[in-house]
Motif scaffolding. Sequence first.
Motif, PDB file in Angstrom:
ATOM      1  N   THR A 142      42.288  48.456  28.353  1.00 22.87           N
ATOM      2  CA  THR A 142      41.059  48.655  29.895  1.00 22.87           C
ATOM      3  C   THR A 142      40.698  47.944  30.342  1.00 22.87           C
ATOM      4  O   THR A 142      40.546  48.233  32.171  1.00 22.87           O
ATOM      5  N   ALA A 143      39.657  47.591  29.472  1.00 19.39           N
ATOM      6  CA  ALA A 143      38.263  46.705  29.851  1.00 19.39           C
ATOM      7  C   ALA A 143      38.884  45.458  30.436  1.00 19.39           C
ATOM      8  O   ALA A 143      38.419  44.779  31.697  1.00 19.39           O
ATOM      9  N   SER A 144      40.038  45.375  29.680  1.00 18.57           N
ATOM     10  CA  SER A 144      40.833  44.057  31.230  1.00 18.57           C
ATOM     11  C   SER A 144      42.359  43.525  31.254  1.00 18.57           C
ATOM     12  O   SER A 144      42.258  42.875  32.257  1.00 18.57           O
ATOM     13  N   ASN A 145      42.426  45.453  31.784  1.00 16.49           N
ATOM     14  CA  ASN A 145      43.131  45.303  33.534  1.00 16.49           C
ATOM     15  C   ASN A 145      43.190  44.798  34.013  1.00 16.49           C
ATOM     16  O   ASN A 145      41.819  44.955  34.984  1.00 16.49           O
ATOM     17  N   HIS A 146      44.847  43.315  34.585  1.00 15.90           N
ATOM     18  CA  HIS A 146      44.228  42.949  35.758  1.00 15.90           C
ATOM     19  C   HIS A 146      44.914  43.487  36.822  1.00 15.90           C
ATOM     20  O   HIS A 146      45.413  42.952  37.986  1.00 15.90           O
ATOM     21  N   GLN A 147      45.722  44.441  36.464  1.00 16.31           N
ATOM     22  CA  GLN A 147      46.889  45.098  37.439  1.00 16.31           C
ATOM     23  C   GLN A 147      46.077  46.018  38.632  1.00 16.31           C
ATOM     24  O   GLN A 147      45.311  46.387  38.222  1.00 16.31           O
ATOM     25  N   HIS A 148      47.177  45.555  39.608  1.00 11.91           N
ATOM     26  CA  HIS A 148      46.439  46.630  40.970  1.00 11.91           C
ATOM     27  C   HIS A 148      46.294  48.098  40.723  1.00 11.91           C
ATOM     28  O   HIS A 148      47.625  49.148  40.212  1.00 11.91           O
ATOM     29  N   PRO A 149      45.329  48.884  40.963  1.00 14.22           N
ATOM     30  CA  PRO A 149      45.872  50.605  40.702  1.00 14.22           C
ATOM     31  C   PRO A 149      46.813  50.923  41.773  1.00 14.22           C
ATOM     32  O   PRO A 149      47.146  50.244  42.313  1.00 14.22           O
ATOM     33  N   ASP A 150      47.574  52.079  41.587  1.00 19.05           N
ATOM     34  CA  ASP A 150      48.484  53.018  41.397  1.00 19.05           C
ATOM     35  C   ASP A 150      47.644  53.767  43.730  1.00 19.05           C
ATOM     36  O   ASP A 150      47.621  54.831  43.282  1.00 19.05           O
ATOM     37  N   HIS A 151      47.142  52.930  44.341  1.00 21.60           N
ATOM     38  CA  HIS A 151      46.606  53.137  45.414  1.00 21.60           C
ATOM     39  C   HIS A 151      46.604  52.087  45.999  1.00 21.60           C
ATOM     40  O   HIS A 151      45.910  51.245  45.780  1.00 21.60           O
ATOM     41  N   ASP A 152      45.817  52.097  47.397  1.00 20.55           N
ATOM     42  CA  ASP A 152      45.644  50.996  48.236  1.00 20.55           C
ATOM     43  C   ASP A 152      44.211  50.795  48.520  1.00 20.55           C
ATOM     44  O   ASP A 152      43.253  51.478  48.125  1.00 20.55           O
ATOM     45  N   THR A 153      43.770  49.614  48.709  1.00 18.34           N
ATOM     46  CA  THR A 153      42.205  49.571  47.931  1.00 18.34           C
ATOM     47  C   THR A 153      42.338  48.319  49.438  1.00 18.34           C
ATOM     48  O   THR A 153      42.687  47.917  49.935  1.00 18.34           O
ATOM     49  N   GLN A 154      40.753  48.678  49.899  1.00 19.70           N
ATOM     50  CA  GLN A 154      40.476  47.863  51.090  1.00 19.70           C
ATOM     51  C   GLN A 154      40.277  46.362  50.941  1.00 19.70           C
ATOM     52  O   GLN A 154      41.501  45.316  51.877  1.00 19.70           O
ATOM     53  N   LYS A 155      40.287  45.571  48.787  1.00 18.93           N
ATOM     54  CA  LYS A 155      40.118  43.916  48.985  1.00 18.93           C
ATOM     55  C   LYS A 155      40.175  44.244  48.105  1.00 18.93           C
ATOM     56  O   LYS A 155      40.353  45.265  46.856  1.00 18.93           O
ATOM     57  N   TRP A 156      41.412  43.082  47.131  1.00 18.17           N
ATOM     58  CA  TRP A 156      41.678  42.921  45.058  1.00 18.17           C
ATOM     59  C   TRP A 156      41.942  41.249  45.585  1.00 18.17           C
ATOM     60  O   TRP A 156      42.028  40.484  46.278  1.00 18.17           O
ATOM     61  N   PRO A 157      41.877  41.506  44.424  1.00 21.78           N
ATOM     62  CA  PRO A 157      40.988  42.186  43.589  1.00 21.78           C
ATOM     63  C   PRO A 157      39.321  42.052  44.422  1.00 21.78           C
ATOM     64  O   PRO A 157      38.758  41.688  44.897  1.00 21.78           O
ATOM     65  N   LEU A 158      39.094  43.293  43.248  1.00 20.85           N
ATOM     66  CA  LEU A 158      37.831  44.245  43.730  1.00 20.85           C
ATOM     67  C   LEU A 158      37.057  43.355  43.740  1.00 20.85           C
ATOM     68  O   LEU A 158      36.270  44.128  44.313  1.00 20.85           O
ATOM     69  N   GLY A 159      36.960  42.615  42.692  1.00 19.01           N
ATOM     70  CA  GLY A 159      35.666  41.189  42.976  1.00 19.01           C
ATOM     71  C   GLY A 159      35.074  40.800  43.877  1.00 19.01           C
ATOM     72  O   GLY A 159      34.620  40.344  44.070  1.00 19.01           O
ATOM     73  N   GLU A 160      36.509  40.373  44.476  1.00 17.46           N
ATOM     74  CA  GLU A 160      36.266  39.353  45.775  1.00 17.46           C
ATOM     75  C   GLU A 160      35.279  39.748  46.756  1.00 17.46           C
ATOM     76  O   GLU A 160      35.630  41.512  46.926  1.00 17.46           O
TER      77      GLU A 160
END
Length: 162
Positions: A142-160
């Motif tokens: 869970t802490a190292s997961n790089h998979q996109h979540p199962d929903h739309d995001t404004q930006k990805w990866p989240l840290g961008e």
Amino acid sequence: MTGVAKQTGGCQCGAVRYRASGELGYPHICHCRMCQKAAGNYFLPLAAAMRKDFELTRGAPKWFQSSDLVRRGFCGDCGTPLFYDIPEADFINITLGSLDEPDTVKPVMQSNTGRKMSWFHALDGLPLEPQPETSDRENAITASNHQHPDHDTQKWPLGETS
């Protein structure tokens, strides 16, 4: 619009995302050898979205012309199979495993069963692995997961930041 389904989905890394409005037609499992190779699996679940109700919402797939009639779209970054496309058709087939909520679309048919694995009938009889995994391992994944979540995001990866 009442009664019209909206499905979103995309690849594992989040580089390619899509949205389909309206019901997905002919949800089925294809056992043909081409679909097996394209999915890297024993079968490929697909359903059709009308082109007028389909849009890419992030990125663009890469395409492989798997026959003179069909091309297959996939993420060029992570390799996720996304689309089975007949360019002149008024629909595009979406891989059901790429949906954000794949359990909402139940296949109604199987096709090309001549290539179906002969042992599928025995799957429910296989022993199950013990559950759950250790909490340390689950927490590390869970802490190292790089998979996109199962929903739309404004930006990805989240840290961008852009």
